[in-house]
Scaffold this motif. Structure first.
Motif, PDB file in Angstrom:
ATOM      1  N   PRO A 201       0.827  -1.212   0.000  1.00  0.00           N
ATOM      2  CA  PRO A 201       0.000   0.000   0.000  1.00  0.00           C
ATOM      3  C   PRO A 201       0.861   1.262   0.000  1.00  0.00           C
ATOM      4  O   PRO A 201       1.835   1.354   0.744  1.00  0.00           O
ATOM      5  CB  PRO A 201      -0.801  -0.116   1.302  1.00  0.00           C
ATOM      6  CG  PRO A 201      -0.816  -1.582   1.618  1.00  0.00           C
ATOM      7  CD  PRO A 201       0.501  -2.100   1.132  1.00  0.00           C
ATOM      8  N   PHE A 202       0.486   2.217  -0.824  1.00  0.00           N
ATOM      9  CA  PHE A 202       1.202   3.492  -0.952  1.00  0.00           C
ATOM     10  C   PHE A 202       0.213   4.591  -0.596  1.00  0.00           C
ATOM     11  O   PHE A 202      -0.750   4.845  -1.318  1.00  0.00           O
ATOM     12  CB  PHE A 202       1.725   3.652  -2.384  1.00  0.00           C
ATOM     13  CG  PHE A 202       2.580   4.874  -2.597  1.00  0.00           C
ATOM     14  CD1 PHE A 202       3.952   4.814  -2.420  1.00  0.00           C
ATOM     15  CD2 PHE A 202       2.019   6.091  -2.985  1.00  0.00           C
ATOM     16  CE1 PHE A 202       4.759   5.934  -2.629  1.00  0.00           C
ATOM     17  CE2 PHE A 202       2.809   7.217  -3.202  1.00  0.00           C
ATOM     18  CZ  PHE A 202       4.185   7.135  -3.014  1.00  0.00           C
ATOM     19  N   LEU A 203       0.443   5.244   0.538  1.00  0.00           N
ATOM     20  CA  LEU A 203      -0.493   6.235   1.045  1.00  0.00           C
ATOM     21  C   LEU A 203       0.097   7.627   0.928  1.00  0.00           C
ATOM     22  O   LEU A 203       1.218   7.869   1.381  1.00  0.00           O
ATOM     23  CB  LEU A 203      -0.825   5.962   2.523  1.00  0.00           C
ATOM     24  CG  LEU A 203      -1.711   4.766   2.864  1.00  0.00           C
ATOM     25  CD1 LEU A 203      -0.926   3.471   2.762  1.00  0.00           C
ATOM     26  CD2 LEU A 203      -2.270   4.918   4.265  1.00  0.00           C
ATOM     27  N   VAL A 204      -0.666   8.548   0.343  1.00  0.00           N
ATOM     28  CA  VAL A 204      -0.256   9.940   0.238  1.00  0.00           C
ATOM     29  C   VAL A 204      -1.123  10.752   1.201  1.00  0.00           C
ATOM     30  O   VAL A 204      -2.350  10.686   1.153  1.00  0.00           O
ATOM     31  CB  VAL A 204      -0.422  10.475  -1.191  1.00  0.00           C
ATOM     32  CG1 VAL A 204       0.057  11.921  -1.269  1.00  0.00           C
ATOM     33  CG2 VAL A 204       0.353   9.601  -2.179  1.00  0.00           C
ATOM     34  N   THR A 205      -0.464  11.496   2.088  1.00  0.00           N
ATOM     35  CA  THR A 205      -1.165  12.286   3.091  1.00  0.00           C
ATOM     36  C   THR A 205      -0.578  13.696   3.115  1.00  0.00           C
ATOM     37  O   THR A 205       0.376  13.996   2.405  1.00  0.00           O
ATOM     38  CB  THR A 205      -1.021  11.672   4.499  1.00  0.00           C
ATOM     39  OG1 THR A 205       0.319  11.932   4.984  1.00  0.00           O
ATOM     40  CG2 THR A 205      -1.267  10.170   4.498  1.00  0.00           C
ATOM     41  N   ASP A 206      -1.139  14.537   3.964  1.00  0.00           N
ATOM     42  CA  ASP A 206      -0.495  15.819   4.237  1.00  0.00           C
ATOM     43  C   ASP A 206       0.714  15.587   5.146  1.00  0.00           C
ATOM     44  O   ASP A 206       0.887  14.501   5.718  1.00  0.00           O
ATOM     45  CB  ASP A 206      -1.480  16.791   4.888  1.00  0.00           C
ATOM     46  CG  ASP A 206      -2.122  16.203   6.129  1.00  0.00           C
ATOM     47  OD1 ASP A 206      -1.471  16.189   7.189  1.00  0.00           O
ATOM     48  OD2 ASP A 206      -3.274  15.736   6.035  1.00  0.00           O
ATOM     49  N   LEU A 207       1.546  16.596   5.282  1.00  0.00           N
ATOM     50  CA  LEU A 207       2.765  16.465   6.085  1.00  0.00           C
ATOM     51  C   LEU A 207       2.469  16.069   7.518  1.00  0.00           C
ATOM     52  O   LEU A 207       3.119  15.194   8.104  1.00  0.00           O
ATOM     53  CB  LEU A 207       3.552  17.779   6.068  1.00  0.00           C
ATOM     54  CG  LEU A 207       4.353  18.126   4.815  1.00  0.00           C
ATOM     55  CD1 LEU A 207       4.893  19.541   4.923  1.00  0.00           C
ATOM     56  CD2 LEU A 207       5.492  17.137   4.598  1.00  0.00           C
ATOM     57  N   GLN A 208       1.472  16.721   8.122  1.00  0.00           N
ATOM     58  CA  GLN A 208       1.193  16.502   9.544  1.00  0.00           C
ATOM     59  C   GLN A 208       0.732  15.065   9.810  1.00  0.00           C
ATOM     60  O   GLN A 208       1.142  14.445  10.792  1.00  0.00           O
ATOM     61  CB  GLN A 208       0.142  17.500  10.039  1.00  0.00           C
ATOM     62  CG  GLN A 208       0.642  18.928  10.094  1.00  0.00           C
ATOM     63  CD  GLN A 208       0.557  19.646   8.753  1.00  0.00           C
ATOM     64  OE1 GLN A 208       0.217  19.057   7.731  1.00  0.00           O
ATOM     65  NE2 GLN A 208       0.864  20.937   8.752  1.00  0.00           N
ATOM     66  N   THR A 209      -0.101  14.534   8.927  1.00  0.00           N
ATOM     67  CA  THR A 209      -0.570  13.159   9.114  1.00  0.00           C
ATOM     68  C   THR A 209       0.588  12.177   8.992  1.00  0.00           C
ATOM     69  O   THR A 209       0.700  11.233   9.784  1.00  0.00           O
ATOM     70  CB  THR A 209      -1.664  12.834   8.092  1.00  0.00           C
ATOM     71  OG1 THR A 209      -2.752  13.753   8.255  1.00  0.00           O
ATOM     72  CG2 THR A 209      -2.181  11.405   8.275  1.00  0.00           C
ATOM     73  N   ALA A 210       1.457  12.408   8.004  1.00  0.00           N
ATOM     74  CA  ALA A 210       2.612  11.518   7.837  1.00  0.00           C
ATOM     75  C   ALA A 210       3.489  11.530   9.084  1.00  0.00           C
ATOM     76  O   ALA A 210       3.981  10.487   9.522  1.00  0.00           O
ATOM     77  CB  ALA A 210       3.421  11.927   6.610  1.00  0.00           C
ATOM     78  N   GLU A 211       3.697  12.707   9.663  1.00  0.00           N
ATOM     79  CA  GLU A 211       4.510  12.791  10.883  1.00  0.00           C
ATOM     80  C   GLU A 211       3.872  12.024  12.032  1.00  0.00           C
ATOM     81  O   GLU A 211       4.571  11.457  12.876  1.00  0.00           O
ATOM     82  CB  GLU A 211       4.682  14.260  11.289  1.00  0.00           C
ATOM     83  CG  GLU A 211       5.575  15.064  10.356  1.00  0.00           C
ATOM     84  CD  GLU A 211       5.498  16.549  10.639  1.00  0.00           C
ATOM     85  OE1 GLU A 211       6.554  17.154  10.879  1.00  0.00           O
ATOM     86  OE2 GLU A 211       4.388  17.117  10.638  1.00  0.00           O
ATOM     87  N   LEU A 212       2.554  12.007  12.071  1.00  0.00           N
ATOM     88  CA  LEU A 212       1.853  11.344  13.177  1.00  0.00           C
ATOM     89  C   LEU A 212       1.831   9.822  13.050  1.00  0.00           C
ATOM     90  O   LEU A 212       1.657   9.117  14.051  1.00  0.00           O
ATOM     91  CB  LEU A 212       0.412  11.853  13.273  1.00  0.00           C
ATOM     92  CG  LEU A 212       0.202  13.197  13.960  1.00  0.00           C
ATOM     93  CD1 LEU A 212      -1.240  13.662  13.795  1.00  0.00           C
ATOM     94  CD2 LEU A 212       0.548  13.097  15.449  1.00  0.00           C
ATOM     95  N   VAL A 213       1.999   9.299  11.834  1.00  0.00           N
ATOM     96  CA  VAL A 213       1.818   7.858  11.632  1.00  0.00           C
ATOM     97  C   VAL A 213       2.776   7.038  12.483  1.00  0.00           C
ATOM     98  O   VAL A 213       2.366   6.140  13.229  1.00  0.00           O
ATOM     99  CB  VAL A 213       1.972   7.486  10.137  1.00  0.00           C
ATOM    100  CG1 VAL A 213       1.982   5.963   9.968  1.00  0.00           C
ATOM    101  CG2 VAL A 213       0.834   8.080   9.323  1.00  0.00           C
ATOM    102  N   ILE A 215       4.778   7.855  15.076  1.00  0.00           N
ATOM    103  CA  ILE A 215       4.735   8.049  16.523  1.00  0.00           C
ATOM    104  C   ILE A 215       3.435   7.522  17.105  1.00  0.00           C
ATOM    105  O   ILE A 215       3.398   7.026  18.233  1.00  0.00           O
ATOM    106  CB  ILE A 215       4.984   9.537  16.870  1.00  0.00           C
ATOM    107  CG1 ILE A 215       5.540   9.659  18.291  1.00  0.00           C
ATOM    108  CG2 ILE A 215       3.755  10.395  16.642  1.00  0.00           C
ATOM    109  CD1 ILE A 215       6.263  10.958  18.548  1.00  0.00           C
ATOM    110  N   SER A 216       2.351   7.569  16.318  1.00  0.00           N
ATOM    111  CA  SER A 216       1.088   6.989  16.773  1.00  0.00           C
ATOM    112  C   SER A 216       1.185   5.467  16.841  1.00  0.00           C
ATOM    113  O   SER A 216       0.671   4.839  17.777  1.00  0.00           O
ATOM    114  CB  SER A 216      -0.052   7.397  15.833  1.00  0.00           C
ATOM    115  OG  SER A 216      -0.239   8.785  15.821  1.00  0.00           O
ATOM    116  N   ALA A 217       1.836   4.880  15.837  1.00  0.00           N
ATOM    117  CA  ALA A 217       2.022   3.427  15.842  1.00  0.00           C
ATOM    118  C   ALA A 217       2.817   2.994  17.060  1.00  0.00           C
ATOM    119  O   ALA A 217       2.467   2.017  17.743  1.00  0.00           O
ATOM    120  CB  ALA A 217       2.715   2.990  14.556  1.00  0.00           C
ATOM    121  N   ASN A 218       3.906   3.713  17.362  1.00  0.00           N
ATOM    122  CA  ASN A 218       4.720   3.354  18.516  1.00  0.00           C
ATOM    123  C   ASN A 218       3.969   3.548  19.822  1.00  0.00           C
ATOM    124  O   ASN A 218       4.112   2.757  20.762  1.00  0.00           O
ATOM    125  CB  ASN A 218       6.017   4.162  18.518  1.00  0.00           C
ATOM    126  CG  ASN A 218       7.059   3.573  17.579  1.00  0.00           C
ATOM    127  OD1 ASN A 218       6.860   2.495  17.022  1.00  0.00           O
ATOM    128  ND2 ASN A 218       8.157   4.266  17.400  1.00  0.00           N
TER     129      ASN A 218
END
Length: 443
Positions: A201-213, A215-218
């Motif tokens: 899967p290749f997901l394109v998001t805004d910058l803020q969402t990408a930064e959250l991915v 750290i949210s996973a961890n």
């Protein structure tokens, strides 16, 4: 028909993430230059030696050095001239004065690279940063670069597991790119073409969402680990068996069994510092209550270490002064030599501070441990570490320890007593061989 030229890649920072990323990008067929300000590290990598333990990485490194697709440098000018796509892979450790992330190295990479970008380029951050960082860095990069708006920045978080870094880079479970630029997206699609073709899967998001991915996973994984360890505390008080509890929970497909292993808890260079940085950033954003639960996640994790010391103290008669203790494990997890925030070394050091003679063995992390914890003794084999021990603590779940023969160990210890800090041994087997067995969360 002439084949279209492929982008050339630079990787800034050659620690665990950067060295792995550089070697694997070359493995995918790209021309890659890895850059680091540490000349000794560059020399090691250039000679085909990986300065840390990561299964399979040295073979990928040497193969691609020999092919000519991969080289390393300390020269930013060389990297800027060479590459079309620049990956920032530097560390973001916890600050000394708070739980926040230290962005010194990320900012330095931008400050050094930016003024050298005289032609169009794509810069992609992979380091784990607080949400909001990338937009600030993007503006700074445009201001510094002679090419101005022709230099664009995106953020693509890494999801590497130490011990599986090569596999996770070549065969990721998802690729995320934060950008609003078609050119940045196209660059990431190019470097990820093989994985995308394989169905990743290749997901394109805004910058803020990408930064959250990332750290949210961890944060989620840390919460799951601390949840089952909280249940271990309850199980001990109630006389229940947390291992059977975890097994029963794992059959619920909404919960699953991954990261539901009770024991000594998490450590390393990601989960502990990332959840603290996440809390610090939430506080800065004015939403501290949203992540207040992570304080208890962190506290539960720390309590596991103290509880392990208490169990060992009980087995040894109430005090460690003058006692001999054998510790199996120094790395924070198996298949790694990483000792950052290692629960195993924390427990070993605590016991030594209480007066015991503590001897540690680990298959890969001994030299790093020796430098950081000279107060401990070190052995070069499992049997040597437990010789004459009055209690043995298994604190890192290396296969060598999981498969240990209780009869062989019994021949060399002073007392057959063991604390299974990772709940990986068969209690009935060890008890049947005459051992006093204790583990976190079990009767």
């Amino acid at each position: 028909m002439v084949a279209e030229a492929r982008s050339r890649i630079s990787v800034i920072g050659t620690g665990y993430l950067g060295a792995t990323h550089a070697a694997c990008m070359a493995e995918l067929g790209f021309e890659v230059i890895g850059l680091d300000v540490d000349a000794a590290k560059v020399a090691e990598l250039s000679a085909g030696r990986v300065p840390f333990y990561e299964p399979g990485l040295e073979e990928v490194l040497t193969r691609n050095l020999a092919s000519g697709r991969l080289r390393f440098t300390t020269d930013y000018d060389e990297a800027a001239r060479f590459a079309d796509v620049h990956f920032i892979c530097v560390g973001t450790p916890q600050r000394d004065d708070s739980g926040a992330a230290d962005l010194t190295y990320v900012k330095a990479a931008v400050e050094e690279l930016g003024p050298r970008l005289t032609r169009p380029a794509v810069v992609v951050g992979k380091s784990t940063v607080p949400v909001g960082t990338a937009s600030v860095l993007a503006a700074r990069l445009r201001a510094l670069a002679p090419a101005g708006d022709a230099v664009e920045l995106g953020w693509s978080p890494e999801f590497l597991r130490e011990g599986f870094g090569v596999t996770d880079t070549l065969h990721p479970n998802r690729i995320v790119i934060g950008t609003d630029s078609e050119r940045v997206e196209a660059a990431m699609r190019e470097v990820s073409a093989k994985q995308i073709a394989d169905g990743v899967p290749f997901l394109v998001t805004d910058l803020q969402t990408a930064e959250l991915v990332k750290i949210s996973a961890n944060a989620f994984l840390a919460t799951k680990i601390s949840f089952i360890n909280a249940m271990a505390e309850v199980s001990e008080a109630a006389g229940a068996d947390v291992m059977r509890l975890a097994e029963a929970l794992s059959y619920d497909d909404r919960i699953g069994g991954k990261f539901l292993g009770p024991g000594l808890g998490f450590g390393g260079g990601c989960l502990p510092k990332d959840i603290r940085a996440f809390m610090a950033r939430a506080d800065e954003l004015g939403v501290e209550p949203a992540l207040s639960f992570l304080r208890e996640v962190d506290a539960i994790n720390q309590r596991r270490r103290a509880r392990t010391v208490d169990i060992a103290r009980g087995l040894i008669g109430g005090g460690f002064a003058g006692r001999t203790v054998g510790v199996l494990g120094a790395a924070f997890k198996p298949n790694s030599d990483d000792i950052r925030d290692s629960p195993a070394l924390d427990v070993a050091s605590t016991i030594a501070s209480l007066g015991a003679t503590v001897t540690v063995y680990d298959p890969e992390a001994l030299e790093r441990a020796r430098r950081e914890h000279p107060e401990l003794n070190y052995a070069h084999s499992m049997l040597e570490a437990v010789r004459d021990a009055e209690v043995v603590l298994l604190l890192t779940e290396w296969a060598e320890f999981r498969d240990a023969d209780p009869d062989e160990l019994a021949k060399v210890v002073a007392e057959p007593k063991i604390v299974d800090g990772r709940n990986v041994l068969d209690p009935e087997r060890w008890r049947a061989r005459g051992w006093t067995y204790r583990a976190l969360g079990r009767p």
